[in-house]
Design an enzyme around this catalytic site. Sequence first.
Site, PDB file in Angstrom:
ATOM      1  N   THR A   1      -1.005   3.866  20.999  1.00  0.00           N
ATOM      2  CA  THR A   1      -1.649   5.155  21.261  1.00  0.00           C
ATOM      3  C   THR A   1      -2.206   5.282  19.740  1.00  0.00           C
ATOM      4  O   THR A   1      -1.187   5.372  19.050  1.00  0.00           O
ATOM      5  CB  THR A   1      -0.811   5.634  21.842  1.00  0.00           C
ATOM      6  OG1 THR A   1      -0.864   4.983  23.139  1.00  0.00           O
ATOM      7  CG2 THR A   1      -1.712   7.252  22.054  1.00  0.00           C
TER       8      THR A   1
ATOM      9  N   SER B   1      -3.265   3.347   1.848  1.00  0.00           N
ATOM     10  CA  SER B   1      -2.065   4.379   2.793  1.00  0.00           C
ATOM     11  C   SER B   1      -1.843   5.668   2.838  1.00  0.00           C
ATOM     12  O   SER B   1      -1.766   6.255   1.161  1.00  0.00           O
ATOM     13  CB  SER B   1      -1.301   4.395   2.419  1.00  0.00           C
ATOM     14  OG  SER B   1       0.226   4.510   3.224  1.00  0.00           O
TER      15      SER B   1
ATOM     16  N   GLN C   1      -2.652   2.033  -4.536  1.00  0.00           N
ATOM     17  CA  GLN C   1      -2.634   2.941  -4.944  1.00  0.00           C
ATOM     18  C   GLN C   1      -4.019   2.567  -6.334  1.00  0.00           C
ATOM     19  O   GLN C   1      -3.548   4.583  -7.095  1.00  0.00           O
ATOM     20  CB  GLN C   1      -1.602   1.515  -6.040  1.00  0.00           C
ATOM     21  CG  GLN C   1       0.202   1.530  -5.885  1.00  0.00           C
ATOM     22  CD  GLN C   1       0.368   2.776  -5.989  1.00  0.00           C
ATOM     23  OE1 GLN C   1       0.117   4.058  -6.807  1.00  0.00           O
ATOM     24  NE2 GLN C   1       1.930   3.215  -5.298  1.00  0.00           N
TER      25      GLN C   1
ATOM     26  N   CYS D   1      10.445   0.369  -3.282  1.00  0.00           N
ATOM     27  CA  CYS D   1      11.280  -0.666  -2.196  1.00  0.00           C
ATOM     28  C   CYS D   1      12.349  -1.439  -2.881  1.00  0.00           C
ATOM     29  O   CYS D   1      13.410  -1.118  -2.496  1.00  0.00           O
ATOM     30  CB  CYS D   1      10.571  -1.680  -1.679  1.00  0.00           C
ATOM     31  SG  CYS D   1       8.616  -1.071  -1.047  1.00  0.00           S
TER      32      CYS D   1
ATOM     33  N   GLY E   1      -0.046   1.329   4.662  1.00  0.00           N
ATOM     34  CA  GLY E   1      -0.200  -0.023   3.566  1.00  0.00           C
ATOM     35  C   GLY E   1       0.330  -1.086   4.174  1.00  0.00           C
ATOM     36  O   GLY E   1      -0.190  -2.286   3.591  1.00  0.00           O
TER      37      GLY E   1
ATOM     38  N   ASN F   1       1.079  -1.324  -8.361  1.00  0.00           N
ATOM     39  CA  ASN F   1       1.806  -0.276  -8.482  1.00  0.00           C
ATOM     40  C   ASN F   1       3.146   0.008  -9.117  1.00  0.00           C
ATOM     41  O   ASN F   1       3.343   1.703  -9.438  1.00  0.00           O
ATOM     42  CB  ASN F   1       2.622  -0.233  -6.595  1.00  0.00           C
ATOM     43  CG  ASN F   1       3.204  -1.398  -6.387  1.00  0.00           C
ATOM     44  OD1 ASN F   1       2.283  -2.580  -6.557  1.00  0.00           O
ATOM     45  ND2 ASN F   1       5.132  -1.548  -6.288  1.00  0.00           N
TER      46      ASN F   1
ATOM     47  N   HIS G   1      -0.385   8.228   2.494  1.00  0.00           N
ATOM     48  CA  HIS G   1       0.912   9.232   2.071  1.00  0.00           C
ATOM     49  C   HIS G   1       0.773   9.031   0.316  1.00  0.00           C
ATOM     50  O   HIS G   1       1.352   9.532  -0.606  1.00  0.00           O
ATOM     51  CB  HIS G   1       2.512   8.439   2.468  1.00  0.00           C
ATOM     52  CG  HIS G   1       2.335   7.589   2.695  1.00  0.00           C
ATOM     53  ND1 HIS G   1       3.907   7.562   0.737  1.00  0.00           N
ATOM     54  CD2 HIS G   1       2.967   6.106   2.313  1.00  0.00           C
ATOM     55  CE1 HIS G   1       3.705   5.638   0.598  1.00  0.00           C
ATOM     56  NE2 HIS G   1       3.296   5.583   1.792  1.00  0.00           N
TER      57      HIS G   1
END
Length: 395
Positions: free
Chosen positions: A244, A206, A186, A334, A75, A158, A208
Amino acid sequence: MAGNKREVYLDYAATTPVDPAVVEAMLPIFSTDWGNASALYHKGRVANQRITEAREQIALILGCTPGELIFTGGGTESDNLALKGAAEYGLKKGLGNHLIVSAFEHHAVLHTAAYLKEKGFEITFLPVNQDGLIDPAEVQRAIIPRKTSLLSVMYANNEIGTIQPLGEISRIAHQYNVPFHTDAVQAAGQLPLKVRELGVDMLSLSAHKFYGPKGVGLLYLRQGLQLAWQQLGGSQERKRRAGTENVPGIVGMAKALTLAEEKRPQETLRLVGLRDRLLQGIMSQIPGTTVNGTLDPTRRLVNNLNVSFEGIDSEGLLQALDLQGIAASNGSACNVGSIEPSHVIRAIGGVENSAAGTLRLTLGKDTSDEDIEYVLEKLPLVVSRMRALKQSSFA
Ligand SMILES: Cc1ncc(COP(=O)(O)O)c(C=O)c1O
């Protein structure tokens, strides 16, 4: 289990466990189909085919064409690419150097906006009302015709889970030909993601956050829209994002998003029941509690509860809950370890005192009735003990 300690994870907005079916889909990419997707021989072509299939699956869910998806490292990277990419491209093409972002975006957007400001871009931070919602009229006021090169407003916040009126905002942005980016990190698994219906030109996801692996995400970029590419190197992702490809991650993300979409109708119904039980229990047992963000069920993620307890410091509260086996947060992951009040609570006008005692509880696929009962048994005790301790230290 009342009285006994159990492990209760209520921080699904920070991250989620990888679904076993996702792990299963990823395993062959580690063991057999591990080729470099750019290689021309068979093993490379197989890896490339896995990416193509994943891209098609995701495009179906987002209602876009496969070519409109750029796979990224998550994200944060998607948000950086959207903002820096649009800002630098706009400047180069004389499309203006003004950007608009909401004041309560995730730091992936806010810190990127601050960086661009340092580089000389003009940034407007859109105010958020007390309920945690953006007023589309503010968007209209903020746009500078022929100078605004990007508007970024998150789909769902979030910390407080509030859902923004993307349709109305997009109509205004498009009246002025301003590209519209949304951070939907979210929202996945909880809200519809059809990009054309949402009216967005760019959208960040994102994996996860929806039971997929960490370190992989995507940016939907509407066909015809150009960005200044940020990751330079090889010609992967049609020269839009060098490096990659993370083939297992991309395959895992596609599987996770497919499962999240399949389960969304039943799971949202189940979670709203659990969340509301938690809310009622907290409000009835803990005096001096404020709910942060609107309680309008159509405007808040079903898995999110964010409350402030008067006279409580949130770091201490999280530690005390951890001792009881309860994993929760005071806002964005964070910010853990920081005593700064959350910028989201500040943006909605929460007093600093209450911001300090903020608790975010986010529910997910393994949250059970027993978990909620356990939290409702422990949390009131923890809060009243902390308050009593504070009182005695002032006596
Ligand atoms: C709204 C929002 N945007 C962006 C991110 C960053 O995503 P990632 O962890 O994949 O870099 C997060 C993660 O907490 C988020 O909640």
